[in-house]
Motif scaffolding. Sequence first.
Motif, PDB file in Angstrom:
ATOM      1  N   PHE A   1      38.190  43.002  42.180  1.00 35.78           N
ATOM      2  CA  PHE A   1      36.832  42.724  41.694  1.00 35.78           C
ATOM      3  C   PHE A   1      36.077  43.977  41.260  1.00 35.78           C
ATOM      4  N   SER A   2      36.777  45.117  41.088  1.00 34.47           N
ATOM      5  CA  SER A   2      36.097  46.385  40.786  1.00 34.47           C
ATOM      6  C   SER A   2      35.287  46.393  39.487  1.00 34.47           C
ATOM      7  N   PRO A   3      35.688  45.696  38.414  1.00 34.69           N
ATOM      8  CA  PRO A   3      34.829  45.714  37.220  1.00 34.69           C
ATOM      9  C   PRO A   3      33.482  45.018  37.458  1.00 34.69           C
ATOM     10  N   LEU A   4      33.464  44.078  38.384  1.00 39.15           N
ATOM     11  CA  LEU A   4      32.260  43.303  38.665  1.00 39.15           C
ATOM     12  C   LEU A   4      31.414  43.984  39.736  1.00 39.15           C
ATOM     13  N   ARG A   5      32.066  44.345  40.853  1.00 37.19           N
ATOM     14  CA  ARG A   5      31.393  44.954  41.999  1.00 37.19           C
ATOM     15  C   ARG A   5      32.367  45.918  42.673  1.00 37.19           C
ATOM     16  N   PRO A   6      32.329  47.188  42.313  1.00 35.47           N
ATOM     17  CA  PRO A   6      33.310  48.153  42.817  1.00 35.47           C
ATOM     18  C   PRO A   6      33.394  48.234  44.341  1.00 35.47           C
ATOM     19  N   GLU A   7      32.314  47.920  45.031  1.00 37.52           N
ATOM     20  CA  GLU A   7      32.287  48.023  46.486  1.00 37.52           C
ATOM     21  C   GLU A   7      32.813  46.777  47.200  1.00 37.52           C
ATOM     22  N   LEU A   8      33.003  45.690  46.479  1.00 38.94           N
ATOM     23  CA  LEU A   8      33.280  44.398  47.103  1.00 38.94           C
ATOM     24  C   LEU A   8      34.561  44.373  47.929  1.00 38.94           C
ATOM     25  N   ALA A   9      35.662  44.868  47.410  1.00 38.47           N
ATOM     26  CA  ALA A   9      36.936  44.800  48.124  1.00 38.47           C
ATOM     27  C   ALA A   9      36.835  45.430  49.513  1.00 38.47           C
TER      28      ALA A   9
ATOM     29  N   ASP B   1      36.827  35.713  55.351  1.00 36.60           N
ATOM     30  CA  ASP B   1      35.681  35.468  54.479  1.00 36.60           C
ATOM     31  C   ASP B   1      36.045  34.441  53.404  1.00 36.60           C
ATOM     32  N   ILE B   2      35.021  33.910  52.781  1.00 38.93           N
ATOM     33  CA  ILE B   2      35.182  32.840  51.792  1.00 38.93           C
ATOM     34  C   ILE B   2      34.446  33.239  50.517  1.00 38.93           C
ATOM     35  N   ILE B   3      35.075  33.005  49.376  1.00 36.30           N
ATOM     36  CA  ILE B   3      34.400  33.200  48.087  1.00 36.30           C
ATOM     37  C   ILE B   3      33.888  31.850  47.608  1.00 36.30           C
ATOM     38  N   VAL B   4      32.620  31.819  47.181  1.00 35.85           N
ATOM     39  CA  VAL B   4      32.048  30.639  46.533  1.00 35.85           C
ATOM     40  C   VAL B   4      31.680  31.070  45.117  1.00 35.85           C
ATOM     41  N   ALA B   5      32.164  30.333  44.141  1.00 35.04           N
ATOM     42  CA  ALA B   5      31.980  30.728  42.743  1.00 35.04           C
ATOM     43  C   ALA B   5      31.598  29.531  41.879  1.00 35.04           C
ATOM     44  N   GLY B   6      31.247  29.857  40.660  1.00 35.38           N
ATOM     45  CA  GLY B   6      30.867  28.844  39.684  1.00 35.38           C
ATOM     46  C   GLY B   6      32.083  28.209  39.032  1.00 35.38           C
TER      47      GLY B   6
END
Length: 163
Positions: free
Chosen positions: A39-47, A54-59
């Motif tokens: 996910f670095s292009p979107l949020r470099p700190e996320l990983a 944890d759970i991802i909720v997305a559109g």
Amino acid sequence: MEQFTGKVWVLGDDIDTDIIIPTDYLALKTIEDMKKYGFSPLRPELAAQIGDGDIIVAGKNFGCGSSREQAPEVVKALGIKCIIAKSFARIFFRNSINNGLLLIEQPDLYDDMKEGDSITVTLGQDVEYNGKKYPIASLPENLLEIINAGGLVKAMRSRNGLE
């Protein structure tokens, strides 16, 4: 009925496989090497912030783009228990099941979700968030077998008495 609770990371619509794991990192030797770039292009700190379970909720249209298998492998290696989205790209959905990553389609949860909150998933029934229950469909037994085994290869090895 399997039930689990996890902290939520909220991502948007059209999260493509180049966002999940950019092409630049596909040459790394292992998924473990790649996962820190998830996910670095979107949020470099996320990983680095994602925790086990944890759970991802997305559109809508999560996993669109190329058919690279490394995308669900990286998500799973980060410790994500499942992804709940309005919809998934079909090839990503199949690659995720084949790699033992649980995906759940739910059209309404994303619109109400706040990142950092927790949700409880009861497989085949619902997702509970802030006292509200969001219905989810049951996955077919053959897909659950693959997910519970940790992926298609492991499920087939187990079914054939090789593990």
